[in-house]
Design a protein around this motif. Structure first.
Motif, PDB file in Angstrom:
ATOM      1  N   LEU A 280       0.847  -1.194   0.000  1.00 16.40           N
ATOM      2  CA  LEU A 280       0.000   0.000   0.000  1.00 16.40           C
ATOM      3  C   LEU A 280       0.880   1.242   0.000  1.00 16.40           C
ATOM      4  O   LEU A 280       1.878   1.298   0.728  1.00 16.40           O
ATOM      5  N   SER A 281       0.501   2.255  -0.793  1.00 14.40           N
ATOM      6  CA  SER A 281       1.307   3.467  -0.832  1.00 14.40           C
ATOM      7  C   SER A 281       0.422   4.659  -1.189  1.00 14.40           C
ATOM      8  O   SER A 281      -0.778   4.520  -1.396  1.00 14.40           O
ATOM      9  N   GLY A 282       1.065   5.846  -1.220  1.00 14.10           N
ATOM     10  CA  GLY A 282       0.309   7.082  -1.400  1.00 14.10           C
ATOM     11  C   GLY A 282      -0.171   7.637  -0.075  1.00 14.10           C
ATOM     12  O   GLY A 282      -1.126   8.417  -0.025  1.00 14.10           O
ATOM     13  N   ILE A 283       0.500   7.262   1.019  1.00 15.25           N
ATOM     14  CA  ILE A 283       0.049   7.594   2.375  1.00 15.25           C
ATOM     15  C   ILE A 283       0.961   8.674   2.970  1.00 15.25           C
ATOM     16  O   ILE A 283       2.157   8.459   3.146  1.00 15.25           O
ATOM     17  N   LEU A 284       0.408   9.815   3.262  1.00 14.42           N
ATOM     18  CA  LEU A 284       1.173  10.839   3.956  1.00 14.42           C
ATOM     19  C   LEU A 284       1.489  10.386   5.379  1.00 14.42           C
ATOM     20  O   LEU A 284       0.706   9.654   5.994  1.00 14.42           O
ATOM     21  N   ASP A 285       2.606  10.839   5.914  1.00  8.55           N
ATOM     22  CA  ASP A 285       2.979  10.432   7.268  1.00  8.55           C
ATOM     23  C   ASP A 285       1.896  10.788   8.287  1.00  8.55           C
ATOM     24  O   ASP A 285       1.671  10.047   9.247  1.00  8.55           O
ATOM     25  N   THR A 286       1.179  11.895   8.052  1.00 10.93           N
ATOM     26  CA  THR A 286       0.131  12.315   8.989  1.00 10.93           C
ATOM     27  C   THR A 286      -1.099  11.406   8.932  1.00 10.93           C
ATOM     28  O   THR A 286      -1.948  11.475   9.813  1.00 10.93           O
ATOM     29  N   ARG A 287      -1.212  10.568   7.904  1.00  9.60           N
ATOM     30  CA  ARG A 287      -2.361   9.667   7.764  1.00  9.60           C
ATOM     31  C   ARG A 287      -2.004   8.211   8.024  1.00  9.60           C
ATOM     32  O   ARG A 287      -2.871   7.323   7.906  1.00  9.60           O
ATOM     33  N   LEU A 288      -0.760   7.954   8.363  1.00 10.74           N
ATOM     34  CA  LEU A 288      -0.316   6.570   8.523  1.00 10.74           C
ATOM     35  C   LEU A 288      -1.122   5.822   9.569  1.00 10.74           C
ATOM     36  O   LEU A 288      -1.576   4.683   9.337  1.00 10.74           O
ATOM     37  N   GLU A 289      -1.322   6.412  10.736  1.00 13.65           N
ATOM     38  CA  GLU A 289      -2.034   5.713  11.802  1.00 13.65           C
ATOM     39  C   GLU A 289      -3.494   5.447  11.421  1.00 13.65           C
ATOM     40  O   GLU A 289      -4.056   4.417  11.807  1.00 13.65           O
ATOM     41  N   ASP A 290      -4.112   6.370  10.681  1.00 12.07           N
ATOM     42  CA  ASP A 290      -5.485   6.147  10.220  1.00 12.07           C
ATOM     43  C   ASP A 290      -5.557   4.927   9.313  1.00 12.07           C
ATOM     44  O   ASP A 290      -6.478   4.110   9.420  1.00 12.07           O
ATOM     45  N   VAL A 291      -4.585   4.801   8.401  1.00 11.54           N
ATOM     46  CA  VAL A 291      -4.570   3.666   7.479  1.00 11.54           C
ATOM     47  C   VAL A 291      -4.308   2.373   8.245  1.00 11.54           C
ATOM     48  O   VAL A 291      -4.972   1.352   8.021  1.00 11.54           O
TER      49      VAL A 291
END
Length: 319
Positions: A280-291
């Motif tokens: 999985l990719s396209g994930i900003l560091d600020t959204r990592l925990e949400d994903v």
């Protein structure tokens, strides 16, 4: 042929109206740069990205102008443009003074110069992304991923794409079946095939991407027996879901944005076997925990997180 670049300064939020008036006055092929309209565009399409490059936003800060191009010897055209601007100033005082600047441009081969923006892009230890016009003369030990970058949808320059390709390099993909959700240009599917996958299926919600991915696969010598391009939304199209589930994928790729990954998370286990790898990719560091939380709820286990600049990629599997 020698050209003049004409820049007309406009007030924020007025560039589109001024451009329409210029077009009505006989001047077409205009380039508009307006920070306010750019911000409006971002807000209206926020679902499609999480991040806009800060340098681009800084470049556009306070910017509002229109550019057009005239042949240097076209003095009549330049005079006509000046007269039209004077008329527009009188009729539309809310547009401001509309100052105009004309600068001579160095000779440019317009048909070829854009290609300078797409040099070979080496990724990881094994792969190189090449525009199709460099493919034949490029001699290197790396495996080529050949694209038409003029068709957009993914050129290999973004950290998110590179991290997925680097993850794939670490795997033995020999003979595997690959599913690429949000395939765009098909770059990741083509990379998987270069690394030994037997077949890749690319799925994108945009119908234009299907033709683009198929064309890029052909540049690499892959036929429909090796690459299948499909259009659809796996979360909404039951028929597409059932069709995709008939295959057993050892590798599933999702390089989109965090919100789309979160929405996809509940259906991803349907495509995974016990030994399947999910990248999985396209994930900003600020959204990592949400994903990661969405993956956990879906019964998926995060095995590894890679990082490059502000972006994160995840390697996961069924729990």
């Amino acid at each position: 042929m020698d050209w003049l670049e004409i820049t007309i300064e406009t007030l924020p939020g007025t560039a589109e109206d001024v451009a329409a008036a210029l077009t009505a006055g006989g001047f077409s092929d205009l380039v508009m740069e307006d920070q306010e309209e750019f911000q409006d565009f971002l807000e209206q399409n926020r679902a499609y990205w999480d991040y806009i490059d800060e340098s681009l936003e800084q470049k556009l800060q306070g910017l509002s102008h229109i550019k057009l191009y005239l042949e240097q010897q076209d003095q009549a055209g330049l005079t006509r443009l000046g007269t039209l601007l004077e008329t527009l100033r009188g009729k539309n005082p809310q547009w401001g003074a509309l100052p105009m600047k004309a600068e001579a441009m160095a000779p440019v081969d317009w048909e070829e110069s854009w290609k300078d923006n797409y040099p070979p892009q080496e990724v990881g230890e094994k792969l190189v992304v090449l525009p199709y016009w460099l493919a034949e003369g490029y001699a290197d030990h790396r495996l080529p991923v050949i694209l038409d970058p003029g068709l957009t949808f993914g050129t290999g320059a973004h950290p998110s794409t590179q991290m997925v390709m680097e993850f794939m390099e670490q795997m033995d993909l020999t003979g595997c079946e690959c599913l690429d959700l949000g395939s765009g240009s098909g770059i990741l599917s083509i990379a998987a095939l270069r690394l030994g996958a037997a077949h890749a299926t690319g799925v994108d919600i945009d119908p234009k991407a299907e033709d683009i991915a198929r064309e890029n696969a052909a540049y690499n010598g892959f036929t429909e027996s090796e690459f299948t391009a499909l259009t659809g939304n796996v979360t909404a199209d039951r028929g597409l879901m059932e069709k995709l589930q008939k295959s057993q994928y050892r590798l599933v790729l999702v390089n989109i944005v965090a919100d789309v990954i979160i929405a996809l998370a509940p259906v991803l286990p349907r495509f995974l076997q016990e030994d399947s790898v999910l990248l999985l990719s396209g994930i900003l560091d600020t959204r990592l925990e949400d994903v990661k939380a969405a993956l956990d709820r879906a019964g998926l286990e995060v095995l590894q997180v890679a990082q490059k600049e502000d972006w994160r990629s995840i390697r996961a599997k069924r729990r």
